[in-house]
Scaffold this active site. Structure first.
Site, PDB file in Angstrom:
ATOM      1  N   CYS A 192       0.817  -1.231   0.000  1.00  0.00           N
ATOM      2  CA  CYS A 192       0.000   0.000   0.000  1.00  0.00           C
ATOM      3  C   CYS A 192       0.844   1.272   0.000  1.00  0.00           C
ATOM      4  O   CYS A 192       0.358   2.343  -0.360  1.00  0.00           O
ATOM      5  CB  CYS A 192      -0.943   0.003   1.194  1.00  0.00           C
ATOM      6  SG  CYS A 192      -2.142  -1.330   1.109  1.00  0.00           S
TER       7      CYS A 192
ATOM      8  N   HIS B 155      -3.195   7.570   1.802  1.00  0.00           N
ATOM      9  CA  HIS B 155      -3.593   6.238   1.331  1.00  0.00           C
ATOM     10  C   HIS B 155      -4.986   5.953   1.871  1.00  0.00           C
ATOM     11  O   HIS B 155      -5.283   6.235   3.039  1.00  0.00           O
ATOM     12  CB  HIS B 155      -2.590   5.203   1.826  1.00  0.00           C
ATOM     13  CG  HIS B 155      -3.057   3.794   1.629  1.00  0.00           C
ATOM     14  ND1 HIS B 155      -3.513   3.343   0.418  1.00  0.00           N
ATOM     15  CD2 HIS B 155      -3.159   2.749   2.498  1.00  0.00           C
ATOM     16  CE1 HIS B 155      -3.873   2.075   0.542  1.00  0.00           C
ATOM     17  NE2 HIS B 155      -3.677   1.694   1.792  1.00  0.00           N
TER      18      HIS B 155
ATOM     19  N   ASN C 157      -9.939   0.167  -0.699  1.00  0.00           N
ATOM     20  CA  ASN C 157      -8.476   0.238  -0.611  1.00  0.00           C
ATOM     21  C   ASN C 157      -7.886  -0.367  -1.884  1.00  0.00           C
ATOM     22  O   ASN C 157      -7.972  -1.570  -2.091  1.00  0.00           O
ATOM     23  CB  ASN C 157      -8.023  -0.539   0.637  1.00  0.00           C
ATOM     24  CG  ASN C 157      -6.519  -0.511   0.831  1.00  0.00           C
ATOM     25  OD1 ASN C 157      -5.765  -0.087  -0.061  1.00  0.00           O
ATOM     26  ND2 ASN C 157      -6.077  -0.972   1.986  1.00  0.00           N
TER      27      ASN C 157
HETATM   28  O1  UT7 Z   1      -3.796  -0.678   3.401  1.00  0.00           O
HETATM   29  C1  UT7 Z   1      -2.986  -1.426   4.225  1.00  0.00           C
HETATM   30  C2  UT7 Z   1      -3.251  -1.183   5.624  1.00  0.00           C
HETATM   31  N1  UT7 Z   1      -4.475  -1.825   6.046  1.00  0.00           N
HETATM   32  C3  UT7 Z   1      -5.231  -1.214   6.889  1.00  0.00           C
HETATM   33  O2  UT7 Z   1      -4.967  -0.076   7.223  1.00  0.00           O
HETATM   34  C4  UT7 Z   1      -6.371  -1.944   7.532  1.00  0.00           C
HETATM   35  C5  UT7 Z   1      -6.327  -1.699   8.992  1.00  0.00           C
HETATM   36  N2  UT7 Z   1      -7.389  -2.337   9.754  1.00  0.00           N
HETATM   37  C6  UT7 Z   1      -8.683  -1.940   9.634  1.00  0.00           C
HETATM   38  O3  UT7 Z   1      -9.017  -1.089   8.835  1.00  0.00           O
HETATM   39  C7  UT7 Z   1      -9.682  -2.545  10.594  1.00  0.00           C
HETATM   40  O4  UT7 Z   1      -8.990  -3.267  11.586  1.00  0.00           O
HETATM   41  C8  UT7 Z   1     -10.717  -3.472   9.902  1.00  0.00           C
HETATM   42  C9  UT7 Z   1     -11.663  -2.629   9.080  1.00  0.00           C
HETATM   43  C10 UT7 Z   1     -10.015  -4.492   9.060  1.00  0.00           C
HETATM   44  C11 UT7 Z   1     -11.545  -4.158  10.977  1.00  0.00           C
HETATM   45  O5  UT7 Z   1     -12.163  -3.210  11.835  1.00  0.00           O
HETATM   46  P1  UT7 Z   1     -12.055  -3.378  13.407  1.00  0.00           P
HETATM   47  O6  UT7 Z   1     -12.858  -2.304  14.007  1.00  0.00           O
HETATM   48  O7  UT7 Z   1     -10.590  -3.451  13.758  1.00  0.00           O
HETATM   49  O8  UT7 Z   1     -12.805  -4.747  13.653  1.00  0.00           O
HETATM   50  P2  UT7 Z   1     -12.233  -6.102  14.270  1.00  0.00           P
HETATM   51  O9  UT7 Z   1     -11.267  -6.749  13.343  1.00  0.00           O
HETATM   52  O10 UT7 Z   1     -11.785  -5.804  15.658  1.00  0.00           O
HETATM   53  O11 UT7 Z   1     -13.531  -6.966  14.311  1.00  0.00           O
HETATM   54  C12 UT7 Z   1     -14.668  -6.596  15.106  1.00  0.00           C
HETATM   55  C13 UT7 Z   1     -15.767  -7.590  14.862  1.00  0.00           C
HETATM   56  C14 UT7 Z   1     -15.328  -9.026  14.967  1.00  0.00           C
HETATM   57  O12 UT7 Z   1     -16.351  -9.763  15.575  1.00  0.00           O
HETATM   58  P3  UT7 Z   1     -16.267 -10.137  17.139  1.00  0.00           P
HETATM   59  O13 UT7 Z   1     -15.017 -10.942  17.297  1.00  0.00           O
HETATM   60  O14 UT7 Z   1     -16.239  -8.835  17.853  1.00  0.00           O
HETATM   61  O15 UT7 Z   1     -17.534 -10.922  17.341  1.00  0.00           O
HETATM   62  C15 UT7 Z   1     -15.185  -9.468  13.537  1.00  0.00           C
HETATM   63  O16 UT7 Z   1     -15.382 -10.857  13.375  1.00  0.00           O
HETATM   64  O17 UT7 Z   1     -16.271  -7.435  13.537  1.00  0.00           O
HETATM   65  C16 UT7 Z   1     -16.304  -8.694  12.883  1.00  0.00           C
HETATM   66  N3  UT7 Z   1     -16.087  -8.494  11.456  1.00  0.00           N
HETATM   67  C17 UT7 Z   1     -17.111  -8.247  10.608  1.00  0.00           C
HETATM   68  N4  UT7 Z   1     -18.429  -8.143  10.799  1.00  0.00           N
HETATM   69  C18 UT7 Z   1     -19.188  -7.885   9.721  1.00  0.00           C
HETATM   70  C19 UT7 Z   1     -14.920  -8.478  10.773  1.00  0.00           C
HETATM   71  N5  UT7 Z   1     -15.150  -8.234   9.478  1.00  0.00           N
HETATM   72  C20 UT7 Z   1     -16.502  -8.088   9.349  1.00  0.00           C
HETATM   73  C21 UT7 Z   1     -17.341  -7.812   8.263  1.00  0.00           C
HETATM   74  N6  UT7 Z   1     -18.674  -7.711   8.493  1.00  0.00           N
HETATM   75  N7  UT7 Z   1     -16.865  -7.616   7.012  1.00  0.00           N
END
Ligand code: UT7
Length: 325
Positions: A115, A252, A282
């Site tokens: 990225c 980005h 992204n």
């Molecule tokens: O470009 C390269 C760099 N990449 C990035 O900058 C990405 C960085 N990370 C992020 O943007 C975020 O961490 C994500 C968008 C990937 C995830 O958001 P988050 O607020 O960190 O959520 P999380 O991973 O902590 O997940 C929270 C909950 C989980 O459920 P439980 O364990 O709380 O029951 C996940 O299983 O959300 C669930 N979850 C979803 N739910 C519905 C994860 N993906 C999804 C989804 N739809 N697509």
């Protein structure tokens, strides 16, 4: 005193026709438009057709940038293409672009920093131009990340999209002050201790397969804002400029929450932030030149404006670039 500056002559971009909405994803996997919008800001992304490769997107973006710069492709003697989704393991996708543009002089090569690829490519081209080795460069970020996605992994497949963007840089003599146009300062970093937090579980040298993108999203998120703001502070310290001097912040586009938190920490006003993550998702190395093209086309970025780029991604890699338009 005169110094060589890498001045931006033009920019362009290309997005595949097919738009994939959150609602379509929600019909396929256990997710929802609400979750995706709230956690990421993404509403839709573009997906390349089966017969559309990274080089095809890159060529269209390059042609748009050349047209915007109003220059002949034959005057380009350097092509640096940032991608993690090359058409083939080799040769470089950049040589396919070079060939399609009818250029057979100079040099074309790929650069891989995921990225952060566009900021790394911009920095590389800037250094080649300022060294006097080349005169005009095409810097391209082009990706077909849809090919790397595990479409059953809701934690990653909702985040990414395909696209390409390009800028034309020219080496010009200038006084060398911060008022002159062109690249003012660039700052790149990497730290391989984080390489397993965002990676592809395949490759020609290991599994002999392409593999799928794997990410510990929360871990990446945790490091992102600090890394991004560090390299921007480096850019401010190197130039004596401050957040108040910035006209446009073009980050980005990974996650609106990361962008908002970075801008807030740096005291960059929200109205100066260019946001396309809602429309493009992204697109990895393509996201900055895609966002730049939107802001140039709609008249926001004007001659003399100070534009700040930043990116952070797999590796981890991260970097910033400060440009006078
Ligand atoms: O470009 C390269 C760099 N990449 C990035 O900058 C990405 C960085 N990370 C992020 O943007 C975020 O961490 C994500 C968008 C990937 C995830 O958001 P988050 O607020 O960190 O959520 P999380 O991973 O902590 O997940 C929270 C909950 C989980 O459920 P439980 O364990 O709380 O029951 C996940 O299983 O959300 C669930 N979850 C979803 N739910 C519905 C994860 N993906 C999804 C989804 N739809 N697509």
């Amino acid at each position: 005193m005169t110094a060589i500056r890498s001045v931006v002559l033009g920019c362009g971009s290309y997005l595949p026709e097919r738009v994939l909405t959150n609602a379509e994803l929600a019909a396929r996997i256990d997710t929802s438009d609400d979750w995706i919008v709230q956690r990421t800001g993404i509403r839709q992304r573009h997906i390349a057709a089966d017969d559309e490769f990274t080089s095809h997107l890159a060529i269209k973006a390059a042609l748009a940038a050349l047209a915007h710069a109003q220059i002949d492709a034959q005057t380009i003697d350097l092509i640096v293409l940032a991608t993690s989704t090359p058409d083939n393991t080799f040769p470089a996708t950049a040589v396919a672009v070079q060939h399609a543009l009818g250029i057979n002089h100079g040099v074309a090569f790929d650069l891989q920093a995921v990225c952060s690829g566009f900021v790394f490519a911009l920095t590389t081209a800037d250094n080649f131009l300022r060294a006097g080795a080349h005169k005009r460069a095409l810097v391209i970020g082009a990706e077909t990340f849809s090919r790397l996605l595990d479409w059953s992994d809701r934690g990653t497949c909702v985040l990414f999209g395909d696209g390409a963007g390009a800028v034309v840089l020219e080496a010009q003599p200038h006084a060398g002050t911060i008022a002159d146009p062109g690249m003012l300062t660039t700052h790149l970093r990497s730290d391989g201790r984080h390489k397993s937090k965002l990676f592809v579980d395949g490759g020609p040298g290991s599994t002999k397969t392409v593999g799928h993108l794997r990410m510990e999203g929360r871990e990446v998120f945790k490091h992102a804002v600090g890394m991004i703001t560090d390299v921007i502070v480096d850019a401010f310290n190197a130039t004596g400029l401050t957040a108040d001097d910035i006209n446009w912040f073009i980050p980005h586009q990974a996650n609106k929450r990361i962008i908002d938190a970075s801008a807030h920490k740096l005291h960059i006003a929200p109205q100066k932030v260019v946001l396309t993550v809602d429309q493009h998702g992204n697109t990895s190395a393509a996201s900055i030149p895609l966002a730049l093209s939107v802001a140039v086309k709609d008249g926001r970025v004007k001659k003399g404006d100070l534009v700040l780029f930043e990116a952070m991604g797999g590796g981890f890699t991260w970097g910033s670039a400060l440009v006078r338009w």
